[in-house]
Design a protein around this motif. Sequence first.
Motif, PDB file in Angstrom:
ATOM      1  N   GLN A   1      61.189  46.392  39.259  1.00  0.00           N
ATOM      2  CA  GLN A   1      61.135  45.013  39.742  1.00  0.00           C
ATOM      3  C   GLN A   1      62.234  44.697  40.747  1.00  0.00           C
ATOM      4  O   GLN A   1      62.134  43.704  41.480  1.00  0.00           O
ATOM      5  CB  GLN A   1      61.239  44.042  38.554  1.00  0.00           C
ATOM      6  N   LEU A   2      63.305  45.542  40.818  1.00  0.00           N
ATOM      7  CA  LEU A   2      64.428  45.244  41.719  1.00  0.00           C
ATOM      8  C   LEU A   2      63.994  45.142  43.177  1.00  0.00           C
ATOM      9  O   LEU A   2      64.322  44.150  43.851  1.00  0.00           O
ATOM     10  CB  LEU A   2      65.525  46.293  41.549  1.00  0.00           C
ATOM     11  N   PRO A   3      63.252  46.111  43.727  1.00  0.00           N
ATOM     12  CA  PRO A   3      62.837  45.975  45.131  1.00  0.00           C
ATOM     13  C   PRO A   3      62.022  44.710  45.377  1.00  0.00           C
ATOM     14  O   PRO A   3      62.221  44.038  46.394  1.00  0.00           O
ATOM     15  CB  PRO A   3      61.991  47.234  45.358  1.00  0.00           C
ATOM     16  N   CYS A   4      61.123  44.396  44.452  1.00  0.00           N
ATOM     17  CA  CYS A   4      60.318  43.172  44.606  1.00  0.00           C
ATOM     18  C   CYS A   4      61.207  41.936  44.568  1.00  0.00           C
ATOM     19  O   CYS A   4      61.008  40.973  45.334  1.00  0.00           O
ATOM     20  CB  CYS A   4      59.261  43.093  43.509  1.00  0.00           C
ATOM     21  N   PHE A   5      62.174  41.956  43.674  1.00  0.00           N
ATOM     22  CA  PHE A   5      63.084  40.826  43.543  1.00  0.00           C
ATOM     23  C   PHE A   5      63.908  40.650  44.828  1.00  0.00           C
ATOM     24  O   PHE A   5      64.078  39.539  45.339  1.00  0.00           O
ATOM     25  CB  PHE A   5      63.996  41.053  42.339  1.00  0.00           C
ATOM     26  N   VAL A   6      64.420  41.778  45.371  1.00  0.00           N
ATOM     27  CA  VAL A   6      65.214  41.721  46.604  1.00  0.00           C
ATOM     28  C   VAL A   6      64.390  41.158  47.747  1.00  0.00           C
ATOM     29  O   VAL A   6      64.843  40.313  48.528  1.00  0.00           O
ATOM     30  CB  VAL A   6      65.753  43.129  46.948  1.00  0.00           C
ATOM     31  N   LYS A   7      63.152  41.631  47.844  1.00  0.00           N
ATOM     32  CA  LYS A   7      62.288  41.153  48.917  1.00  0.00           C
ATOM     33  C   LYS A   7      62.043  39.659  48.784  1.00  0.00           C
ATOM     34  O   LYS A   7      62.095  38.912  49.776  1.00  0.00           O
ATOM     35  CB  LYS A   7      60.959  41.906  48.866  1.00  0.00           C
ATOM     36  N   GLU A   8      61.770  39.216  47.565  1.00  0.00           N
ATOM     37  CA  GLU A   8      61.502  37.791  47.334  1.00  0.00           C
ATOM     38  C   GLU A   8      62.725  36.946  47.689  1.00  0.00           C
ATOM     39  O   GLU A   8      62.607  35.900  48.334  1.00  0.00           O
ATOM     40  CB  GLU A   8      61.102  37.579  45.876  1.00  0.00           C
ATOM     41  N   VAL A   9      63.924  37.422  47.260  1.00  0.00           N
ATOM     42  CA  VAL A   9      65.160  36.679  47.557  1.00  0.00           C
ATOM     43  C   VAL A   9      65.392  36.607  49.060  1.00  0.00           C
ATOM     44  O   VAL A   9      65.740  35.553  49.618  1.00  0.00           O
ATOM     45  CB  VAL A   9      66.361  37.350  46.856  1.00  0.00           C
TER      46      VAL A   9
ATOM     47  N   VAL B   1      63.090  34.093  50.655  1.00  0.00           N
ATOM     48  CA  VAL B   1      63.487  32.706  50.364  1.00  0.00           C
ATOM     49  C   VAL B   1      64.703  32.311  51.197  1.00  0.00           C
ATOM     50  O   VAL B   1      64.780  31.216  51.770  1.00  0.00           O
ATOM     51  CB  VAL B   1      63.779  32.535  48.864  1.00  0.00           C
ATOM     52  N   ILE B   2      65.706  33.237  51.271  1.00  0.00           N
ATOM     53  CA  ILE B   2      66.933  32.941  52.036  1.00  0.00           C
ATOM     54  C   ILE B   2      66.596  32.747  53.508  1.00  0.00           C
ATOM     55  O   ILE B   2      67.081  31.808  54.167  1.00  0.00           O
ATOM     56  CB  ILE B   2      67.959  34.076  51.863  1.00  0.00           C
ATOM     57  N   GLN B   3      65.768  33.633  54.043  1.00  0.00           N
ATOM     58  CA  GLN B   3      65.424  33.535  55.461  1.00  0.00           C
ATOM     59  C   GLN B   3      64.663  32.252  55.746  1.00  0.00           C
ATOM     60  O   GLN B   3      64.901  31.577  56.768  1.00  0.00           O
ATOM     61  CB  GLN B   3      64.568  34.749  55.852  1.00  0.00           C
ATOM     62  N   ASN B   4      63.740  31.899  54.830  1.00  0.00           N
ATOM     63  CA  ASN B   4      62.982  30.656  54.995  1.00  0.00           C
ATOM     64  C   ASN B   4      63.899  29.449  54.951  1.00  0.00           C
ATOM     65  O   ASN B   4      63.730  28.492  55.720  1.00  0.00           O
ATOM     66  CB  ASN B   4      61.908  30.573  53.901  1.00  0.00           C
ATOM     67  N   TYR B   5      64.914  29.528  54.056  1.00  0.00           N
ATOM     68  CA  TYR B   5      65.863  28.416  53.959  1.00  0.00           C
ATOM     69  C   TYR B   5      66.681  28.311  55.234  1.00  0.00           C
ATOM     70  O   TYR B   5      66.907  27.209  55.758  1.00  0.00           O
ATOM     71  CB  TYR B   5      66.775  28.623  52.758  1.00  0.00           C
ATOM     72  N   GLU B   6      67.116  29.481  55.740  1.00  0.00           N
ATOM     73  CA  GLU B   6      67.932  29.478  56.966  1.00  0.00           C
ATOM     74  C   GLU B   6      67.145  28.900  58.125  1.00  0.00           C
ATOM     75  O   GLU B   6      67.670  28.134  58.935  1.00  0.00           O
ATOM     76  CB  GLU B   6      68.360  30.909  57.297  1.00  0.00           C
TER      77      GLU B   6
ATOM     78  N   THR C   1      64.777  28.962  40.520  1.00  0.00           N
ATOM     79  CA  THR C   1      63.359  29.212  40.766  1.00  0.00           C
ATOM     80  C   THR C   1      63.095  30.694  40.983  1.00  0.00           C
ATOM     81  O   THR C   1      62.117  31.261  40.466  1.00  0.00           O
ATOM     82  CB  THR C   1      62.882  28.412  41.986  1.00  0.00           C
ATOM     83  N   LEU C   2      63.970  31.336  41.757  1.00  0.00           N
ATOM     84  CA  LEU C   2      63.819  32.769  42.002  1.00  0.00           C
ATOM     85  C   LEU C   2      63.858  33.565  40.695  1.00  0.00           C
ATOM     86  O   LEU C   2      63.034  34.451  40.457  1.00  0.00           O
ATOM     87  CB  LEU C   2      64.932  33.262  42.938  1.00  0.00           C
ATOM     88  N   VAL C   3      64.822  33.243  39.839  1.00  0.00           N
ATOM     89  CA  VAL C   3      64.962  33.967  38.575  1.00  0.00           C
ATOM     90  C   VAL C   3      63.763  33.711  37.669  1.00  0.00           C
ATOM     91  O   VAL C   3      63.202  34.640  37.064  1.00  0.00           O
ATOM     92  CB  VAL C   3      66.268  33.572  37.873  1.00  0.00           C
ATOM     93  N   ARG C   4      63.343  32.458  37.564  1.00  0.00           N
ATOM     94  CA  ARG C   4      62.229  32.126  36.671  1.00  0.00           C
ATOM     95  C   ARG C   4      60.919  32.797  37.117  1.00  0.00           C
ATOM     96  O   ARG C   4      60.138  33.276  36.286  1.00  0.00           O
ATOM     97  CB  ARG C   4      62.055  30.614  36.612  1.00  0.00           C
ATOM     98  N   ASN C   5      60.684  32.791  38.429  1.00  0.00           N
ATOM     99  CA  ASN C   5      59.471  33.450  38.924  1.00  0.00           C
ATOM    100  C   ASN C   5      59.482  34.939  38.579  1.00  0.00           C
ATOM    101  O   ASN C   5      58.455  35.519  38.210  1.00  0.00           O
ATOM    102  CB  ASN C   5      59.364  33.270  40.441  1.00  0.00           C
ATOM    103  N   HIS C   6      60.645  35.516  38.705  1.00  0.00           N
ATOM    104  CA  HIS C   6      60.765  36.940  38.411  1.00  0.00           C
ATOM    105  C   HIS C   6      60.554  37.207  36.912  1.00  0.00           C
ATOM    106  O   HIS C   6      59.835  38.144  36.526  1.00  0.00           O
ATOM    107  CB  HIS C   6      62.146  37.431  38.838  1.00  0.00           C
TER     108      HIS C   6
END
Length: 647
Positions: free
Chosen positions: A410-418, A421-426, A445-450
């Motif tokens: 799940q780590l690669p998926c989690f990194v991609k999702e984060v 989200v960060i890029q979208n926020y920026e 939200t990121l943690v809960r989705n994961h």
Amino acid sequence: MALWFSGKNPGFASQSTTNQENFSDGNTEQHRVLHNYFDVKVRPFIDLIDSLRYHGIEKDLNLPAIAVIGDQSSGKSSVLEALSGVPLPRGSGIVTRCPLELKLRRAKIAGDWSAKISYDGNSEEISDPLEVEEYICKAQNDLAGDGVGICAELIRLEITSSEVSDLTLIDLPGIARVPVKGQPEDIGQQIKSLILKFISKNETINLVVVPCNVDIATTEALKMAQEVDPNGERTLAILTKPDLLDKGTEQNIVEIVQNKVIHLSKGYMIVKCRGQQQIIDKVTLAKATKDEIEFFKNHQHFRSLLREGKATVQCLAKKLTLELVDNIKKTVPSIAKQVKEQLNETTGELQRYEAGPPTDENEKLMYVVEELSDFTQKVIDLSQGNCGQRNLFPPLRSEFGKWEGILEEQLPCFVKEVEEVIQNYEDTFRGAELPGFINYSVFQTLVRNHVKKLEEPAKATMMSVRDIVYKEFINIAEECFERFPCLLFVAKDRIDNIKQRQETKVTERLENQFHMEYLVYTQDSIFWKTMKENRPGLLNHVKEAAQDLVMDATDLKTGNSDMLNKLSCYFQIGSQRLSDQVPMLIRFFILDEAARMLKKEMLSLLKECDINHLLREETETSLKRGELQNRMERLTMAQNQLNNFIK
């Protein structure tokens, strides 16, 4: 009927014609000496086999026997009548409809006569020789039904008389070719199959009865004997009805009896029994025996056969007895060896079935307590890993390892999702704040989705472990209660109920566990310690994961990298928590607690259920044990008898 000896015989010289006549009357000293010889040298062998046969040892191995076969109306019944001294069923068509074991025993006191018939669990004494035919007909009707059908069940007829030889014969149905009214179309094949069942055995001497007035080479009986005994080593032929021969064919019969036509190692005999007219005239068997001797003495061609000891029923009786005894002598060592081997095999097989439940009520209670305790202890040992070869923990460890692998994947998926989200926020939402400062609610939200994505794999892991554990519970129950279907049914029912309850309980606990993970919590000290210990390595791990996702790790801004590092650090803490907690929950409720619950519920059966019902054995098991016990008794008895005989 007295035995008459002629020709060569160990220990006795050939008899003159005068001696033959005197001996046939049974009044000479030599007659007495010869019978004494048979009592000492011959009868023990026949008694041994009869005793083994009486106790049913033929169910386990083949015993020496003489089987009598012949075409219909070949004179087979007449020969057996002459040997036994009693009238047997006669007539056209199929008269012998069941195999008849005819056991003849010579009584030592002149005039003594008794008989007993037994079949299918029935046994009756016969006091009058003239009633034997009626008893046999009744037995055949009971076994094969009224009419003309046949049956493979054996009828045993034992005759004790001062006028018979020590001999045991098995009379088989006459060979039929064309079915008559009331018979099935395949009656001929049925009879042949029944006959082959007996004559195919290497221990059996085949006694083939053939009329003199037919071509011996074309008789079905001899053909069948040759099929199973091509060298003629086990076959002895009897020619009957010599008085019906056409003039000029007598010499052909002489050559056949002298073994010059169709060679048989055991040779040929010729007899003349009562004909139909003699039966109508009520000529006695004793008178027929004297007439037979006179016939051969006065016959121009056949008197030579009388001198050679190949003619008359009396010579036949002597030859059959000696052939049977010789056959027994040859096979006794082999029989003893087979009995020993089968006894060892039966002992081992019986041990696997153990003893049945006791009959005493108090003993039954203790017995069921022991059975239940043995089962529950095996289940507890299984849950604690103390079951030797039945070890659950390797497959469970494998399933829990798969769960750990899911978390790592799940780590690669989690990194991609984060990163997304960060890029979208920026790009969309960042205002006057400096880079890297993202709202905490976004972090949650990121943690809960994961975490939500991990809930179903956790439940799937629980289901896999459940199947492994309860399959072993069932296996143990089947091994322990194989003989008791009611107890096995109850055990399986309890296991199934516990499985359902524990599955529901674990599902609720897992859901609670993941709901707690939504809190996004860990001790500050744990978080900072993890950050401090894993910062360089974890950041590199994150960058590697980003590269695997075809992301440009060099584009990660310092602030964003720091955010990724923190999120990944928490990911590590949460994953470690789930990596241990999920397997612990599953093992505790699915295995450990379930084993204790099963032990408690099984022992509660002592109060809840009827013990007699629980200990009701499977019919097949009970029958098999009884069969093995009976076989054990037969073989033990046979071994003792054989050992005593050989000594």
